[in-house]
Design a protein around this motif. Sequence first.
Motif, PDB file in Angstrom:
ATOM      1  N   MET A 286       0.828  -1.189   0.000  1.00  0.00           N
ATOM      2  CA  MET A 286       0.000   0.000   0.000  1.00  0.00           C
ATOM      3  C   MET A 286       0.872   1.251   0.000  1.00  0.00           C
ATOM      4  SD  MET A 286      -3.101  -1.150  -0.008  1.00  0.00           S
ATOM      5  CE  MET A 286      -4.095   0.265   0.434  1.00  0.00           C
ATOM      6  N   ASN A 287       0.577   2.183  -0.879  1.00  0.00           N
ATOM      7  CA  ASN A 287       1.260   3.473  -0.927  1.00  0.00           C
ATOM      8  C   ASN A 287       0.360   4.532  -0.308  1.00  0.00           C
ATOM      9  OD1 ASN A 287       3.865   3.250  -1.973  1.00  0.00           O
ATOM     10  ND2 ASN A 287       3.087   3.001  -4.065  1.00  0.00           N
ATOM     11  N   TRP A 288       0.443   4.665   1.010  1.00  0.00           N
ATOM     12  CA  TRP A 288      -0.398   5.633   1.686  1.00  0.00           C
ATOM     13  C   TRP A 288       0.126   7.052   1.476  1.00  0.00           C
ATOM     14  CZ3 TRP A 288      -4.711   3.516   2.658  1.00  0.00           C
ATOM     15  CH2 TRP A 288      -4.823   2.228   3.203  1.00  0.00           C
ATOM     16  N   PRO A 289      -0.781   8.018   1.387  1.00  0.00           N
ATOM     17  CA  PRO A 289      -0.343   9.430   1.345  1.00  0.00           C
ATOM     18  C   PRO A 289       0.097   9.879   2.735  1.00  0.00           C
ATOM     19  CG  PRO A 289      -2.739   9.304   1.347  1.00  0.00           C
ATOM     20  CD  PRO A 289      -2.249   7.881   1.260  1.00  0.00           C
ATOM     21  N   GLU A 290       0.672  11.040   2.810  1.00  0.00           N
ATOM     22  CA  GLU A 290       1.060  11.595   4.116  1.00  0.00           C
ATOM     23  C   GLU A 290      -0.176  12.117   4.864  1.00  0.00           C
ATOM     24  OE1 GLU A 290       3.874  11.351   5.453  1.00  0.00           O
ATOM     25  OE2 GLU A 290       5.127  10.744   3.754  1.00  0.00           O
ATOM     26  N   PRO A 291      -0.222  11.984   6.183  1.00  0.00           N
ATOM     27  CA  PRO A 291       0.751  11.287   7.038  1.00  0.00           C
ATOM     28  C   PRO A 291       0.527   9.769   7.005  1.00  0.00           C
ATOM     29  CG  PRO A 291      -1.004  12.237   8.377  1.00  0.00           C
ATOM     30  CD  PRO A 291      -1.298  12.629   6.966  1.00  0.00           C
ATOM     31  N   LYS A 292       1.552   9.050   6.607  1.00  0.00           N
ATOM     32  CA  LYS A 292       1.415   7.612   6.360  1.00  0.00           C
ATOM     33  C   LYS A 292       1.011   6.826   7.602  1.00  0.00           C
ATOM     34  CE  LYS A 292       4.433   7.367   2.348  1.00  0.00           C
ATOM     35  NZ  LYS A 292       5.578   6.694   1.692  1.00  0.00           N
ATOM     36  N   ASN A 293       1.580   7.178   8.753  1.00  0.00           N
ATOM     37  CA  ASN A 293       1.261   6.450   9.977  1.00  0.00           C
ATOM     38  C   ASN A 293      -0.224   6.552  10.327  1.00  0.00           C
ATOM     39  OD1 ASN A 293       3.820   5.480  10.401  1.00  0.00           O
ATOM     40  ND2 ASN A 293       4.448   7.184  11.714  1.00  0.00           N
ATOM     41  N   VAL A 294      -0.793   7.729  10.116  1.00  0.00           N
ATOM     42  CA  VAL A 294      -2.213   7.927  10.423  1.00  0.00           C
ATOM     43  C   VAL A 294      -3.082   7.089   9.488  1.00  0.00           C
ATOM     44  CG1 VAL A 294      -4.093   9.609  10.487  1.00  0.00           C
ATOM     45  CG2 VAL A 294      -1.825  10.229  11.364  1.00  0.00           C
ATOM     46  N   TRP A 295      -2.765   7.117   8.199  1.00  0.00           N
ATOM     47  CA  TRP A 295      -3.515   6.323   7.222  1.00  0.00           C
ATOM     48  C   TRP A 295      -3.413   4.831   7.528  1.00  0.00           C
ATOM     49  CZ3 TRP A 295      -6.693   7.378   3.036  1.00  0.00           C
ATOM     50  CH2 TRP A 295      -6.852   8.720   2.708  1.00  0.00           C
ATOM     51  N   SER A 296      -2.207   4.379   7.828  1.00  0.00           N
ATOM     52  CA  SER A 296      -1.988   2.962   8.100  1.00  0.00           C
ATOM     53  C   SER A 296      -2.742   2.506   9.341  1.00  0.00           C
ATOM     54  CB  SER A 296      -0.485   2.694   8.276  1.00  0.00           C
ATOM     55  OG  SER A 296      -0.254   1.338   8.589  1.00  0.00           O
ATOM     56  N   THR A 297      -2.651   3.290  10.413  1.00  0.00           N
ATOM     57  CA  THR A 297      -3.349   2.946  11.656  1.00  0.00           C
ATOM     58  C   THR A 297      -4.857   2.930  11.445  1.00  0.00           C
ATOM     59  OG1 THR A 297      -1.579   3.925  12.991  1.00  0.00           O
ATOM     60  CG2 THR A 297      -3.717   3.620  14.051  1.00  0.00           C
ATOM     61  N   ALA A 298      -5.363   3.941  10.753  1.00  0.00           N
ATOM     62  CA  ALA A 298      -6.802   4.024  10.490  1.00  0.00           C
ATOM     63  C   ALA A 298      -7.273   2.817   9.677  1.00  0.00           C
ATOM     64  CB  ALA A 298      -7.132   5.320   9.751  1.00  0.00           C
ATOM     65  N   PHE A 299      -6.466   2.394   8.721  1.00  0.00           N
ATOM     66  CA  PHE A 299      -6.873   1.273   7.879  1.00  0.00           C
ATOM     67  C   PHE A 299      -6.843  -0.048   8.642  1.00  0.00           C
ATOM     68  CE2 PHE A 299      -6.272  -1.935   4.502  1.00  0.00           C
ATOM     69  CZ  PHE A 299      -7.406  -1.652   3.758  1.00  0.00           C
ATOM     70  N   ILE A 300      -5.868  -0.210   9.531  1.00  0.00           N
ATOM     71  CA  ILE A 300      -5.820  -1.424  10.366  1.00  0.00           C
ATOM     72  C   ILE A 300      -7.078  -1.521  11.220  1.00  0.00           C
ATOM     73  CG2 ILE A 300      -4.625  -2.536  12.291  1.00  0.00           C
ATOM     74  CD1 ILE A 300      -2.019  -1.403  11.177  1.00  0.00           C
ATOM     75  N   LEU A 301      -7.455  -0.418  11.870  1.00  0.00           N
ATOM     76  CA  LEU A 301      -8.641  -0.411  12.716  1.00  0.00           C
ATOM     77  C   LEU A 301      -9.910  -0.605  11.881  1.00  0.00           C
ATOM     78  CD1 LEU A 301      -7.687   2.507  15.135  1.00  0.00           C
ATOM     79  CD2 LEU A 301      -7.571   0.043  15.588  1.00  0.00           C
ATOM     80  N   TYR A 302      -9.948   0.036  10.732  1.00  0.00           N
ATOM     81  CA  TYR A 302     -11.091  -0.077   9.821  1.00  0.00           C
ATOM     82  C   TYR A 302     -11.258  -1.520   9.353  1.00  0.00           C
ATOM     83  CZ  TYR A 302     -13.290   0.320   5.152  1.00  0.00           C
ATOM     84  OH  TYR A 302     -14.067   0.156   4.037  1.00  0.00           O
ATOM     85  N   THR A 303     -10.167  -2.153   8.949  1.00  0.00           N
ATOM     86  CA  THR A 303     -10.219  -3.530   8.461  1.00  0.00           C
ATOM     87  C   THR A 303     -10.633  -4.492   9.564  1.00  0.00           C
ATOM     88  OG1 THR A 303      -8.435  -3.035   6.901  1.00  0.00           O
ATOM     89  CG2 THR A 303      -8.900  -5.349   7.320  1.00  0.00           C
ATOM     90  N   ALA A 304     -10.045  -4.333  10.744  1.00  0.00           N
ATOM     91  CA  ALA A 304     -10.356  -5.234  11.851  1.00  0.00           C
ATOM     92  C   ALA A 304     -11.809  -5.096  12.294  1.00  0.00           C
ATOM     93  CB  ALA A 304      -9.417  -4.961  13.022  1.00  0.00           C
ATOM     94  N   THR A 305     -12.324  -3.864  12.289  1.00  0.00           N
ATOM     95  CA  THR A 305     -13.691  -3.635  12.747  1.00  0.00           C
ATOM     96  C   THR A 305     -14.722  -4.124  11.738  1.00  0.00           C
ATOM     97  OG1 THR A 305     -12.970  -1.690  14.005  1.00  0.00           O
ATOM     98  CG2 THR A 305     -15.331  -1.890  13.549  1.00  0.00           C
TER      99      THR A 305
END
Length: 375
Positions: free
Chosen positions: A187-206
């Motif tokens: 995945m090529n997340w836009p900046e801020p990458k950490n925020v996008w990545s964390t949000a997607f992990i929580l989104y996917t798990a939920t």
Amino acid sequence: AFSQVVPTPSLFLHSYLHLFNISSNLSTQSVPFQGSSTLMTAVISLTVFMVGLTGNTLAIYVVLRYAKMKTVTNIYILNLAVADELYIIGLPFLTTQNVLSYWPFGSFLCRVVMTADSMNQFTSIFCLTVMSIDRYLAVVHPIRSTKWRHPRVAKVVSTAVWAVSFVVVLPVVIFSDVQDTFNSCNMNWPEPKNVWSTAFILYTATVGFFGPLLIICLCYLLIVIKMKSSGARAGFTKRRRSERKVTRMVVVIVVVFVLCWLPFFIINIVNLVVIIPESSATAGIYFFAVILSYANSCANPVLYGFLSDNFRQSFRKVLCVRSVRCKANGVDDGDPSAPRTEKTTAHDCIRLSTRNQAYHDPQSSQVVCVSVCLN
């Protein structure tokens, strides 16, 4: 470290590695999996691929082939098998990336594989959720739910499940690509990458695990309450026994799904809070969690065969291995579409095939004929 990252390109890179960001300041010299370990992961992955592809193809065929198999539950199982098969098909691409330590198939195939993999994982859990709701309706509201529990309705619901799954994975469609850092499909997340990545992990798990799991648990809690209350008032009718068998099969499929996917989602959640140290042990744990998720797609066809008489008979018919039990009051040849009222003698049984082998069952005083397709 594993904190929201995959530390080196030589790790087993499966499509859910997009749940992690790749950190640019990691050393590329540390390689947890080398040589024989890479070969072992490739062998395990390809074995899972072959078993899963064969089993799910067989499950899809028997539902489409036999009219008796086109029940509401089996239509949902058909969609689950299709999702499992498409999920499994992506495994050779990801195994190749693991062996070569880079993605050789280009940007377009990267996006296709990532999208298909993510979409079909969501489709699987959504199918299990719909199956659980269907079991709730069948057991708790058997009369009122008749108009909803129809194959035509099941087909419409299944189409909606696929459509919702595609909408849910739109972030993967948009942001998946070949990364410049390790030349890996991710995945090529836009900046801020950490925020996008964390949000997607929580989104996917939920959306893709814990949310549907809550609905599934609620359905079976209500089913248990209903069965206990009704069991105290009435005996077991043939219909109730049949419903219990189907419900048991769905419950087992759900439990196996949870056991196979829970380690992966736990790792993702823990990875948000704790920095997981980079080592061969942690890499091995992650590989186990990843391959376990693929193994679930192999397990489902086996569960169908063990827990459903109709699936078991259909599998025997397709594989040309059939057990024919001849009784005074009928014959069971393993064909789910065959009539059950024929009067058949041991002599008739033997004449069913020139390749039949007949033997006498001393315990039941029956002649059992086994017909094996040798071509």
